[in-house]
Structure formats: structure tokens, C-alpha cells
Design a protein around this motif. Structure first.
Motif, PDB file in Angstrom:
ATOM      1  N   ALA A 168      20.993  15.907  35.766  1.00 14.25           N
ATOM      2  CA  ALA A 168      20.519  17.352  35.199  1.00 14.25           C
ATOM      3  C   ALA A 168      20.822  18.276  36.477  1.00 14.25           C
ATOM      4  O   ALA A 168      20.803  17.629  37.583  1.00 14.25           O
ATOM      5  N   ASP A 169      21.330  19.452  36.334  1.00  9.64           N
ATOM      6  CA  ASP A 169      21.489  20.425  37.474  1.00  9.64           C
ATOM      7  C   ASP A 169      19.967  20.665  38.015  1.00  9.64           C
ATOM      8  O   ASP A 169      19.252  21.040  37.496  1.00  9.64           O
ATOM      9  N   ARG A 170      20.333  20.804  39.600  1.00  5.25           N
ATOM     10  CA  ARG A 170      19.108  21.429  40.350  1.00  5.25           C
ATOM     11  C   ARG A 170      19.454  22.855  40.387  1.00  5.25           C
ATOM     12  O   ARG A 170      20.568  22.991  40.590  1.00  5.25           O
ATOM     13  N   VAL A 171      18.435  23.500  40.561  1.00  2.00           N
ATOM     14  CA  VAL A 171      18.759  25.247  40.585  1.00  2.00           C
ATOM     15  C   VAL A 171      18.369  25.699  42.007  1.00  2.00           C
ATOM     16  O   VAL A 171      17.113  25.331  42.530  1.00  2.00           O
ATOM     17  N   ASP A 172      18.942  26.735  42.729  1.00  2.00           N
ATOM     18  CA  ASP A 172      18.321  27.323  43.734  1.00  2.00           C
ATOM     19  C   ASP A 172      17.478  28.631  43.313  1.00  2.00           C
ATOM     20  O   ASP A 172      17.224  28.736  42.225  1.00  2.00           O
ATOM     21  N   LEU A 173      17.444  29.407  44.339  1.00  2.00           N
ATOM     22  CA  LEU A 173      16.461  30.701  44.364  1.00  2.00           C
ATOM     23  C   LEU A 173      17.143  31.568  43.249  1.00  2.00           C
ATOM     24  O   LEU A 173      16.478  32.562  42.805  1.00  2.00           O
ATOM     25  N   SER A 174      18.397  31.712  43.171  1.00  2.00           N
ATOM     26  CA  SER A 174      19.337  32.416  42.202  1.00  2.00           C
ATOM     27  C   SER A 174      19.156  31.762  40.858  1.00  2.00           C
ATOM     28  O   SER A 174      19.713  32.496  39.973  1.00  2.00           O
ATOM     29  N   GLY A 175      18.843  30.749  40.561  1.00  2.00           N
ATOM     30  CA  GLY A 175      18.837  29.767  39.432  1.00  2.00           C
ATOM     31  C   GLY A 175      20.171  29.295  39.094  1.00  2.00           C
ATOM     32  O   GLY A 175      20.463  28.978  37.919  1.00  2.00           O
ATOM     33  N   GLU A 176      21.074  29.206  40.089  1.00  6.06           N
ATOM     34  CA  GLU A 176      22.345  28.643  40.152  1.00  6.06           C
ATOM     35  C   GLU A 176      22.116  27.278  40.506  1.00  6.06           C
ATOM     36  O   GLU A 176      21.611  26.849  41.282  1.00  6.06           O
ATOM     37  N   ALA A 177      23.322  26.304  39.654  1.00  6.27           N
ATOM     38  CA  ALA A 177      23.191  24.825  39.771  1.00  6.27           C
ATOM     39  C   ALA A 177      23.691  24.593  41.425  1.00  6.27           C
ATOM     40  O   ALA A 177      24.849  25.194  41.618  1.00  6.27           O
ATOM     41  N   VAL A 178      22.893  23.653  42.065  1.00  6.66           N
ATOM     42  CA  VAL A 178      23.307  23.225  43.365  1.00  6.66           C
ATOM     43  C   VAL A 178      23.064  21.869  43.612  1.00  6.66           C
ATOM     44  O   VAL A 178      22.086  21.413  44.427  1.00  6.66           O
TER      45      VAL A 178
END
Length: 147
Positions: free
Chosen positions: A82-92
């Protein structure tokens, strides 16, 4: 069941309320990242990013994150790849197999604690009902003997 409010339960309620208020602040401030309905795994190190962003007080960030990542919905979202998200909601990044397994174990523990607590509540309820029946019987015996 005994509905007394003990200092410990009162503090637990206050802490829970403060944690939920802090979490709501993160949800309002970062709607692309935090959600009660669409819980997604967070970037590793997101706490430092939140602190650096300076939109929310550090103590509130810690409270909110603790509540968020210990919730059963978060454990359910922690599936392998599963994608982890950063503060902008982007996958990182992705959730690893080890992290997914850990989350699955935590979810299992959560459900076990919940079942145990339910059994304890039911047992206490049965004991209270038994005590009330006994008290009623004693009252009836005392009232009969007074006649």
C-alpha cells in the motif's frame, strides 16, 4: 454494572477527548492526508514533517498521530505494497511485508482486548443482576416475617 467515575476513568476520558480534538485539527489542516473515512498509511517520518510545517503545535501532533496510527482503521490500511502518503497526500513509499504483518498482529490484539472487555462487562452485569435478585428476595423475606 458499576457506573462510578473513577479518577483513572475520568483522566482516560479527558485524554481520549484531547487526542480526538488534536486528531480533528490534523484532519482539518491536512485533509489530503488524514481522514476518518479514507485512512491511508503515513510516510515514515511524517511527525518531523508536521513539526517542521509549524501549522499545528508539537504536543497536538504527537497526540493526534498516536491516536491515528493505533486505530484499527489504520492497522487495516497497512497492507503490503500500500502507498504511504506525505503531507501533500502524495505516495512516498510502500508498506513492507513486515510492517503489514505487524499491523495485522496489532489488529488481532485490538480485537482480542475488545472481546475480553466485553466479556468482563457482561460478567459484571450478571453479577449485579444476581446481587439485585438476592437483595429483592431478602426484602421479600423480611417483609413477610414482619406480618
Amino acid at each position: 454494572m458499576n457506573d462510578e467515575v473513577t479518577p483513572k476513568s475520568k483522566n482516560k476520558s479527558k485524554n481520549r477527548a484531547a487526542n480526538q480534538a488534536a486528531l480533528q485539527l490534523l484532519i482539518d489542516t491536512y485533509p489530503d492526508v488524514f481522514s476518518r473515512d479514507n485512512v491511508r498509511p503515513l510516510k515514515i517520518g511524517i511527525q518531523e514533517d508536521l513539526i517542521a510545517d509549524e501549522k499545528v503545535a508539537k504536543n497536538k501532533i504527537k497526540r493526534a498521530l498516536a491516536s491515528y496510527v493505533r486505530a484499527p482503521q489504520y492497522f487495516k490500511a497497512m497492507v503490503e505494497d500500500a502507498d504511504r502518503v506525505d503531507l501533500s497526500g502524495e505516495a512516498v513509499g510502500k508498506v513492507t511485508a513486515e510492517e503489514a504483518l505487524h499491523a495485522k498482529e496489532k489488529l488481532k490484539e485490538f480485537h482480542q482486548r475488545r472481546r475480553e472487555a466485553q466479556r468482563e462487562r457482561e460478567k459484571a452485569q450478571r453479577e449485579q443482576e444476581k446481587a439485585e435478585r438476592m437483595s429483592n428476595k431478602l426484602e421479600q423475606l423480611v417483609s413477610r416475617s414482619k406480618r
